[in-house]
Design a protein around this motif. Structure first.
Motif, mmCIF file in Angstrom:
data_model
loop_
_atom_site.group_PDB
_atom_site.id
_atom_site.type_symbol
_atom_site.label_atom_id
_atom_site.label_comp_id
_atom_site.label_asym_id
_atom_site.label_seq_id
_atom_site.Cartn_x
_atom_site.Cartn_y
_atom_site.Cartn_z
ATOM 1 N N ALA A 248 0.814 -1.232 0.000
ATOM 2 C CA ALA A 248 0.000 0.000 0.000
ATOM 3 C C ALA A 248 0.844 1.278 0.000
ATOM 4 O O ALA A 248 0.540 2.217 -0.742
ATOM 5 N N PRO A 249 1.936 1.349 0.783
ATOM 6 C CA PRO A 249 2.735 2.597 0.762
ATOM 7 C C PRO A 249 3.532 2.797 -0.529
ATOM 8 O O PRO A 249 4.237 3.794 -0.658
ATOM 9 N N TYR A 250 3.448 1.853 -1.462
ATOM 10 C CA TYR A 250 4.266 1.909 -2.675
ATOM 11 C C TYR A 250 3.446 2.286 -3.910
ATOM 12 O O TYR A 250 3.889 2.145 -5.031
ATOM 13 N N GLN A 251 2.226 2.783 -3.694
ATOM 14 C CA GLN A 251 1.410 3.182 -4.839
ATOM 15 C C GLN A 251 2.058 4.355 -5.584
ATOM 16 O O GLN A 251 2.519 5.313 -4.962
ATOM 17 N N VAL A 252 2.070 4.281 -6.897
ATOM 18 C CA VAL A 252 2.546 5.406 -7.705
ATOM 19 C C VAL A 252 1.353 6.331 -7.935
ATOM 20 O O VAL A 252 0.423 5.994 -8.673
ATOM 21 N N ASN A 253 1.389 7.476 -7.243
ATOM 22 C CA ASN A 253 0.283 8.435 -7.312
ATOM 23 C C ASN A 253 0.868 9.842 -7.474
ATOM 24 O O ASN A 253 2.093 10.012 -7.536
ATOM 25 N N ALA A 254 -0.021 10.832 -7.524
ATOM 26 C CA ALA A 254 0.426 12.211 -7.790
ATOM 27 C C ALA A 254 1.449 12.682 -6.763
ATOM 28 O O ALA A 254 2.419 13.377 -7.091
ATOM 29 N N GLN A 255 1.246 12.270 -5.514
ATOM 30 C CA GLN A 255 2.147 12.685 -4.441
ATOM 31 C C GLN A 255 3.562 12.136 -4.652
ATOM 32 O O GLN A 255 4.548 12.846 -4.464
ATOM 33 N N LEU A 256 3.634 10.881 -5.064
ATOM 34 C CA LEU A 256 4.951 10.257 -5.247
ATOM 35 C C LEU A 256 5.663 10.826 -6.473
ATOM 36 O O LEU A 256 6.847 11.167 -6.413
ATOM 37 N N VAL A 257 4.955 10.933 -7.599
ATOM 38 C CA VAL A 257 5.635 11.380 -8.826
ATOM 39 C C VAL A 257 6.025 12.859 -8.752
ATOM 40 O O VAL A 257 6.838 13.320 -9.555
ATOM 41 N N ALA A 258 5.504 13.574 -7.781
ATOM 42 C CA ALA A 258 5.926 14.977 -7.596
ATOM 43 C C ALA A 258 7.422 15.057 -7.292
ATOM 44 O O ALA A 258 8.042 16.103 -7.487
ATOM 45 N N ALA A 272 -2.533 -3.142 -15.913
ATOM 46 C CA ALA A 272 -2.469 -2.376 -14.674
ATOM 47 C C ALA A 272 -3.665 -2.694 -13.796
ATOM 48 O O ALA A 272 -4.749 -3.001 -14.303
ATOM 49 N N HIS A 273 -3.436 -2.616 -12.507
ATOM 50 C CA HIS A 273 -4.541 -2.660 -11.562
ATOM 51 C C HIS A 273 -4.732 -1.240 -11.059
ATOM 52 O O HIS A 273 -4.059 -0.808 -10.118
ATOM 53 N N ARG A 274 -5.614 -0.509 -11.740
ATOM 54 C CA ARG A 274 -5.851 0.897 -11.424
ATOM 55 C C ARG A 274 -6.312 1.025 -9.980
ATOM 56 O O ARG A 274 -7.188 0.282 -9.542
ATOM 57 N N GLY A 275 -5.712 1.973 -9.261
ATOM 58 C CA GLY A 275 -6.085 2.178 -7.866
ATOM 59 C C GLY A 275 -5.283 1.315 -6.911
ATOM 60 O O GLY A 275 -5.374 1.495 -5.704
ATOM 61 N N GLU A 276 -4.517 0.358 -7.437
ATOM 62 C CA GLU A 276 -3.582 -0.388 -6.585
ATOM 63 C C GLU A 276 -2.176 0.174 -6.795
ATOM 64 O O GLU A 276 -1.845 1.209 -6.218
ATOM 65 N N GLU A 277 -1.396 -0.462 -7.666
ATOM 66 C CA GLU A 277 0.003 -0.003 -7.814
ATOM 67 C C GLU A 277 0.107 1.368 -8.466
ATOM 68 O O GLU A 277 1.128 2.035 -8.330
ATOM 69 N N VAL A 278 -0.928 1.791 -9.184
ATOM 70 C CA VAL A 278 -0.894 3.111 -9.824
ATOM 71 C C VAL A 278 -2.301 3.685 -9.854
ATOM 72 O O VAL A 278 -3.282 2.950 -10.010
ATOM 73 N N THR A 279 -2.393 5.013 -9.706
ATOM 74 C CA THR A 279 -3.693 5.668 -9.819
ATOM 75 C C THR A 279 -3.994 5.911 -11.301
ATOM 76 O O THR A 279 -3.084 6.034 -12.131
ATOM 77 N N SER A 280 -5.278 6.033 -11.614
ATOM 78 C CA SER A 280 -5.650 6.374 -12.995
ATOM 79 C C SER A 280 -5.119 7.742 -13.370
ATOM 80 O O SER A 280 -4.787 7.991 -14.527
ATOM 81 N N GLY A 281 -4.998 8.635 -12.373
ATOM 82 C CA GLY A 281 -4.466 9.976 -12.640
ATOM 83 C C GLY A 281 -3.075 9.921 -13.256
ATOM 84 O O GLY A 281 -2.770 10.640 -14.204
ATOM 85 N N VAL A 282 -2.217 9.033 -12.726
ATOM 86 C CA VAL A 282 -0.851 8.903 -13.262
ATOM 87 C C VAL A 282 -0.867 8.086 -14.554
ATOM 88 O O VAL A 282 -0.255 8.460 -15.551
ATOM 89 N N LEU A 283 -1.601 6.988 -14.548
ATOM 90 C CA LEU A 283 -1.605 6.097 -15.720
ATOM 91 C C LEU A 283 -2.138 6.811 -16.965
ATOM 92 O O LEU A 283 -1.647 6.595 -18.074
#
Ligand code: CP
Ligand code: NVA
Length: 310
Positions: A248-258, A272-283
């Motif tokens: 869970a702490p390893y999700q690639v999301n807007a906060q991380l890619v900043a 991809a499993h949207r909402g797990e390893e990556v958010t749709s926002g990033v994908l």
């Protein structure tokens, strides 16, 4: 065409940096030809057999279409319909197929399966994903990075998530081609020590660096490429719940890619499993190159087929 006729394509570790760059150059040339509507049928009369022990969308379709575009034919063999399912050995299957077809592409649970097939086959065997490696994927990834960044040497790649087949292949690919790879995974999900040691030893000759840690922000800081893959790979479905918690702490999301470089690209081998390893926002965001990456499976694998079957 790089001189690889008759070789197997099981792991990037079997190839020199020059051979891999030769394959990428050939892939780029084949892609240009295809975009221009050019290209003969250099594999006319050749047949590729494919065996899938696990599901696939990209690998299946890109190998089939790629072989057709090169003028060849494809046989899709379901393991359940082969005598393999009734106990014929892998080696005997490989010996027989070698008398009918010109190359064999295999997606298997165990890497030992593709090694056993390759040892007995007299035709090239291509790894279409095993528990250990996914070399065709990383060739497409490298082609995509070269297209978007203009080079490979010195590129900083953050791999966030599971130390799976894709991550293991990335360790070798980065080491061979001079990239800087930082992998961040939860404690207990580190790469196989032997593969990490192999990557470290390959890196000594190329100026590459490979680092493994547990902090996703440290890995992503300043990265040119942010890469992730599913938390639960095919064959690990029984561990899904534990994995969801650990990752869970390893999700690639807007906060991380900043924390990445301003012109970073996001990559994922898909599905991809949207909402797990990556958010749709990033994908689906402006930095994502995942569809180019998927397309490049086709071009990278056409280069592999041509080089091994030339
Ligand atoms: N990335 C990849 O290998 O996808 P498939 O499982 O759809 O082949
Ligand atoms: N690591 C994933 C990749 C799928 C293409 C798996 O093995 O399921």
């Amino acid at each position: 065409v790089p001189a690889l006729a008759g070789r197997d394509f099981l792991t990037l570790g079997d190839f020199t940096p020059d051979e891999l760059v030769g394959l990428l150059d050939l892939a780029a040339a084949l892609k240009q030809d295809w975009q221009a509507g050019r290209g003969g049928e250099p594999l006319y009369g050749k047949t590729l057999a494919m065996i899938f022990e696990k599901p696939s969308t990209r690998t299946r379709v890109s190998f089939e279409v790629g072989m057709q575009q090169l003028g060849g034919r494809v046989l899709n063999l379901s393991p359940r319909e082969l005598q393999l399912s009734r106990g014929e050995t892998l080696a005997d299957t490989a010996r027989v197929l070698s008398r009918y077809v010109d190359a064999l592409m295999v997606r298997a649970y165990s890497h030992a399966t593709v090694e056993e097939l390759a040892a007995a086959a007299t035709i090239p065997v291509i790894n279409g994903l095993t528990d250990l490696y996914h070399p065709c994927q990383v060739m497409a990834d490298l082609l995509t990075i070269r297209e978007h960044k203009g080079r490979l040497r010195g590129i900083r790649v953050a791999y966030v998530g599971d130390s799976n087949n894709v991550a293991h292949t990335w360790l070798l690919g980065a080491a061979l081609l001079g990239l800087h790879l930082r992998l961040a995974c939860p404690p207990g999900y580190e790469p196989h020590p032997e593969i990490l040691a192999l990557a470290a030893s390959l890196a000594r000759g190329t100026g590459a660096t490979v680092e493994v840690g547990h902090d996703p922000v440290t890995a992503v800081r300043g990265a040119d490429v942010v890469y992730t893959d599913v938390w639960t790979s095919m064959g690990q479905e029984g561990e899904e719940e534990d994995r969801r918690r650990a990752f869970a702490p390893y999700q690639v999301n807007a906060q991380l890619v900043a924390h990445a470089a301003p012109d970073y690209i996001f990559m994922h081998c898909l599905p991809a499993h949207r909402g797990e390893e990556v958010t749709s926002g990033v994908l689906d965001g402006p930095h994502s190159v995942v569809w180019d990456q998927a397309e490049n499976r086709l071009h990278a694998q056409k280069a592999i087929l041509l080089a091994l079957l030339a």
